[in-house]
Design an enzyme around this catalytic site. Structure first.
Site, short mmCIF file in Angstrom:
data_model
loop_
_atom_site.label_atom_id
_atom_site.label_comp_id
_atom_site.label_asym_id
_atom_site.label_seq_id
_atom_site.Cartn_x
_atom_site.Cartn_y
_atom_site.Cartn_z
N SER A 248 37.00 0.07 23.58
CA SER A 248 35.86 -0.48 22.85
C SER A 248 35.20 0.56 21.95
O SER A 248 35.79 1.03 21.00
CB SER A 248 34.85 -1.08 23.84
OG SER A 248 35.44 -2.13 24.57
N LYS B 275 40.92 -2.62 22.65
CA LYS B 275 39.95 -3.72 22.59
C LYS B 275 39.26 -3.65 21.22
O LYS B 275 38.42 -2.80 20.97
CB LYS B 275 38.90 -3.62 23.70
CG LYS B 275 37.86 -4.73 23.65
CD LYS B 275 36.93 -4.66 24.85
CE LYS B 275 35.87 -5.76 24.78
NZ LYS B 275 34.88 -5.51 23.73
#
Length: 517
Positions: A407, A432
């Site tokens: 992320s 991600k």
């Protein structure tokens, strides 16, 4: 931590912004506007007026401009957009502005706690209708889905069962990161973000391809770390209860508890020595866990020509609200100590707040560089750029990454790498490439919605792919403790870390090439 790590990549919305728009409209739920078979059937209407929609988007659009002020206000932009968009989801509106509205009818439960969750359902439905990254809603009729879920919710007698219906509705979107958490779960998430909780010290995440709960890392010295739990281990059971369909927040809630109590977890590991994989069950004591997002030390380093230099080592475990400030203070302190180069360790960092990741990137970058490119639900790409950025230091930088870097870690690593500021060393990252907004709803629950995709500054798609480092550490070289936060007395353990040795070698190469410092 046991909080959610899969969706740590968040843009926060706040409750006061959206609730006033909904509380008045929800007052009609108990009026019994339509009678059918002795069951109250109030109306829910949703505006399709294009002029109204355009007005909302003009009031608070997704940020398009560049600059440090934009990055500081990116959260506020989403708050305004989400709140304004929610205003389109109207319950029992008689306003002439909704002339082209779609009306769906549904039964209102006479069980008060279910009635409350019905309100939450409409609120969540409206937010998703206006902000979810896929405008087809996974190729389904989202208006019809609301009506179906309301009917299914009507005969229920408990809030837990009603929340289960909302979760079932959200699961049809095909996105594990879009979900609702109960008020208690959200409160625990906020407590975890503040850096103090009682638990076992696990960072967990939903693996997007399988939907299974996996361990990203353990807090150093925590019960989980002492039990030998490793990143990549899959959680199978908690206290004898299976985890199929359980999201990371719900699992975190089961893992947490008062210090002094215990919890039993069953895990599946494929990283044990020998052939095949194995199942193990461990009983973990719960303790007070202190989350410190950053630690640092100065590593003495002797160059190939015999000179003694100093390398600043900074470990960032998550992107909390204080990450950028802590990072800046740490770098200033190290500069005063005569540090010549830096190693930024993002291994096993599961992500955090998007804004925090962008703010940290600006500490290392100069000028008007692109930090990340976002892609909205209509496929429009918008770069987020710095404006007249001033790096705290220009010393050579190596960034360490691995499979647990996800992320916001990938956003930061991509920004530093693609702008030529850092060399990446380690292993391929988690992969991600989606961003969530989180909005606290009227009942204290929270809705996490995937609102955008992102590409790196060089337009690399990270989602389910990850970032491949410039220099890899082979499996047997990854000898550093998992998820550790090194203290200033831990230089010896750092010097035994093979990946750091590789990083120091890369720094020597940069210096030999005359890299500015």
């Amino acid at each position: 931590m046991e909080p959610l790590c899969s969706n740590f990549d968040l843009l926060k919305s706040s409750r006061p912004t959206s609730i006033p728009l909904l509380s008045h409209r929800f007052s009609c739920f108990n009026r019994g506007i339509v009678k059918k078979s002795s069951v109250s059937l109030p109306c829910a209407s949703y505006s399709h007026d294009p002029n109204q929609l355009q007005a909302v988007k003009t009031e608070a659009p997704l940020p398009q401009s560049n600059g440090h002020d934009l990055i500081k206000s990116i959260t506020k932009g989403f708050v305004g957009f989400v709140a304004a968009a929610t205003a389109l989801a109207s319950v029992c509106s008689d306003s002439p502005a909704f002339a082209e509205s779609l009306t769906v009818t549904f039964p209102v439960s006479r069980t008060q706690e279910v009635n409350t969750v019905q309100r939450t359902l409409v609120e969540a439905w409206g937010l998703i209708r206006e902000t979810f990254v896929d405008p087809t809603y996974n190729h389904q009729d989202w208006d019809l889905k609301l009506q179906q879920t309301m009917v299914e919710m009507f005969p229920l007698k408990s809030a837990d069962a009603a929340y289960g219906k909302i979760r079932g509705m959200l699961s049809t979107l095909g996105d594990p990161f879009t979900r609702i958490v109960s008020p208690k779960e959200y409160q625990n998430f906020r407590i975890g973000s503040d850096g103090n909780l009682q638990g076992v010290g696990l960072f967990i995440s939903v693996e997007p391809k399988t939907g299974h709960l996996v361990v990203l890392s353990c807090v150093e010295g925590s019960p989980a770390a002492r039990a030998g739990i490793q990143e990549g281990d899959e959680l199978i059971e908690i206290n004898g209860q299976g985890l199929d369909g359980v999201d990371s927040e719900a699992a975190a809630l089961r893992l947490r508890g008062h210090a002094g109590t215990t919890v039993t977890v069953k895990l599946h590991s494929g990283k044990d020595s020998g052939s095949g994989s194995s199942m193990k069950e461990v009983k973990l004591p719960r303790e007070y866990i202190r989350l410190s997002p950053m630690s640092s030390t100065v590593i003495p380093h002797r160059t190939p020509d015999g000179r003694l230099t100093k390398t600043g080592y900074v470990k960032l475990s998550t992107f909390s609200q204080s990450a950028a400030t802590d990072m800046k203070n740490t770098i200033h302190d190290m500069e005063s100590q005569g540090v010549n180069s830096y190693i930024l360790d993002l291994r096993n960092n599961p992500g955090g707040l998007v804004k925090a990741g962008l703010d940290v990137a600006q500490i290392w970058l100069e000028g008007n560089e692109t930090l990340v490119n976002t892609i909205d639900r209509d496929g429009h790409m918008s770069p987020i750029n710095m404006v007249n950025g001033h790096a705290v230091t220009h010393d050579p930088l190596i960034v360490l990454v691995n499979e647990g870097s996800a992320s916001a870690s990938e956003i930061l690593a991509g920004a530093l790498h693609d702008n030529g500021r850092a060399i990446l060393v380690g292993h391929k990252t988690f992969g991600k490439g989606k961003i969530q907004s989180v909005t606290e709803l009227h009942d204290g629950s929270a809705l996490f919605v995937t609102v955008a995709k992102y590409l790196s500054p060089a337009l690399h798609d990270i989602d389910q792919v990850g970032i491949m480092p410039d220099v890899q550490c082979t499996t047997d070289m990854l000898t550093s403790p998992k998820g550790t936060l090194m203290e200033k007395s831990s230089v010896s353990s750092l010097e035994a870390d093979s990946c750091i040795m590789v990083a120091e070698h890369e720094l020597d190469i940069q210096e030999s090439k005359g890299t500015a410092s």
